[in-house]
Every structure is written in structure tokens, then in C-alpha cells.
Design an enzyme around this catalytic site. Sequence first.
Site, PDB file in Angstrom:
ATOM      1  N   ASP A  34       0.840  -1.195   0.000  1.00  0.00           N
ATOM      2  CA  ASP A  34       0.000   0.000   0.000  1.00  0.00           C
ATOM      3  C   ASP A  34       0.883   1.257   0.000  1.00  0.00           C
ATOM      4  OD1 ASP A  34      -3.218   0.537   0.904  1.00  0.00           O
ATOM      5  OD2 ASP A  34      -1.815   2.207   1.162  1.00  0.00           O
ATOM      6  N   ASN A  65     -13.008  -3.126   2.229  1.00  0.00           N
ATOM      7  CA  ASN A  65     -13.945  -2.015   2.390  1.00  0.00           C
ATOM      8  C   ASN A  65     -14.856  -2.006   1.170  1.00  0.00           C
ATOM      9  OD1 ASN A  65     -12.667  -1.148   4.797  1.00  0.00           O
ATOM     10  ND2 ASN A  65     -11.149  -0.009   3.623  1.00  0.00           N
ATOM     11  N   GLY A  93     -15.278   3.088   3.593  1.00  0.00           N
ATOM     12  CA  GLY A  93     -13.912   3.557   3.362  1.00  0.00           C
ATOM     13  C   GLY A  93     -13.331   3.175   2.020  1.00  0.00           C
ATOM     14  N   GLN A  94     -14.127   2.587   1.130  1.00  0.00           N
ATOM     15  CA  GLN A  94     -13.573   2.231  -0.184  1.00  0.00           C
ATOM     16  C   GLN A  94     -13.316   3.486  -1.000  1.00  0.00           C
ATOM     17  OE1 GLN A  94     -15.886  -0.505  -2.613  1.00  0.00           O
ATOM     18  NE2 GLN A  94     -14.279  -0.636  -4.164  1.00  0.00           N
ATOM     19  N   SER A  95     -12.064   3.656  -1.429  1.00  0.00           N
ATOM     20  CA  SER A  95     -11.706   4.849  -2.201  1.00  0.00           C
ATOM     21  C   SER A  95     -11.230   4.513  -3.604  1.00  0.00           C
ATOM     22  CB  SER A  95     -10.624   5.653  -1.463  1.00  0.00           C
ATOM     23  OG  SER A  95      -9.470   4.863  -1.300  1.00  0.00           O
ATOM     24  N   HIS A 129     -10.273  -4.823  -3.572  1.00  0.00           N
ATOM     25  CA  HIS A 129      -8.940  -5.111  -3.030  1.00  0.00           C
ATOM     26  C   HIS A 129      -9.057  -5.592  -1.599  1.00  0.00           C
ATOM     27  CE1 HIS A 129      -9.967  -0.829  -2.789  1.00  0.00           C
ATOM     28  NE2 HIS A 129      -9.376  -0.818  -1.604  1.00  0.00           N
ATOM     29  N   HIS A 176      -7.135  -5.783   1.894  1.00  0.00           N
ATOM     30  CA  HIS A 176      -6.008  -5.258   2.663  1.00  0.00           C
ATOM     31  C   HIS A 176      -5.476  -6.379   3.558  1.00  0.00           C
ATOM     32  CE1 HIS A 176      -6.968  -0.805   2.162  1.00  0.00           C
ATOM     33  NE2 HIS A 176      -8.144  -1.315   1.890  1.00  0.00           N
TER      34      HIS A 176
END
Length: 113
Positions: free
Chosen positions: A29, A86, A92-94, A99, A101
Site C-alpha cells: 500500500d 472495504n 472507506g472504499q476509495s 482489493h 487489505h
Amino acid sequence: MDDCIFCKIARKEMGRLVYDDETVAAFDDLNPQAPTHVLIIPKKHIEKLAVMSPDDAQLMGHILEVANSIAAERSIATMGYRVVVNNGRAAGQSVDHVHFHLLGGRALGWPPG
Ligand code: 5GP
Ligand code: ZN
């Protein structure tokens, strides 16, 4: 998806992969939240967990196997680690490419924020 940043990373047009096979890629990340913070993605563009199809079930399971092997490789398996997805903005998914984490290397609080 031409303009998806994670598709570009999976295609090795940018960044550096720490794991790579036919269907899955992983990379550190950019803004790590723990000593180990790896993102594991399907190479196939899936916008978010909620829109995976039954055909993706094996692929998503494979991602969890990859998470386990990266955790072992990074020596965080014994102390414990967390795998988080997320889904959606409030969670919180941006980045709109699903994906997982992989977080570890320190004690992780619960519940998450
Ligand atoms: P989300 O907030 O969608 O669950 O997670 C997106 C993650 O992608 C964040 O932890 C963020 O730091 C990471 N990220 C965003 N853009 C890039 C990038 O270009 N390269 C890498 N390696 N990570 C990124
Ligand atoms: Zn993508």
C-alpha cells in the site's frame, strides 16, 4: 479498465508487484497503516465486493490463500494479521477495483473506526 489505477498496477504499467500469478496481483500500500500493509487484487476488474459474481468465488478464495502465504512470507502469521475489504464509500472504499487489505506487524485495535 484503461483508467483504473489498480488495473494499471496489475498490468505492471506502474508500481511494483510483491505477488503475481495468472489471476491475482499484490503490492504494498502507498500509505501503509501497519508495518505490513499489502493490497491483494484480482487482475480482473471487479468494482467492489458486492458485485462479484458466483463465477468469481474461486478467484476470491484464491486471494485469501495468497493473503495467507504473504503473511507467512512476511513473518506476521504467528502474531496474527487482518484481512479487510472495504465495500462502498461509507466503509472507506476509495478505489473502485476490489482489493483485500492484508494488515499486520503490530497489534490491531477492534472495533475498526
Ligand atoms: P480503500 O480505502 O479503497 O479500502 O483502499 C485503497 C488503498 O489503496 C488505500 O490504502 C491507499 O493508500 C491505496 N492506494 C491508493 N492509490 C494507490 C497507488 O497508486 N498505489 C498503491 N500502492 N496504493 C494505493
Ligand atoms: Zn481495475
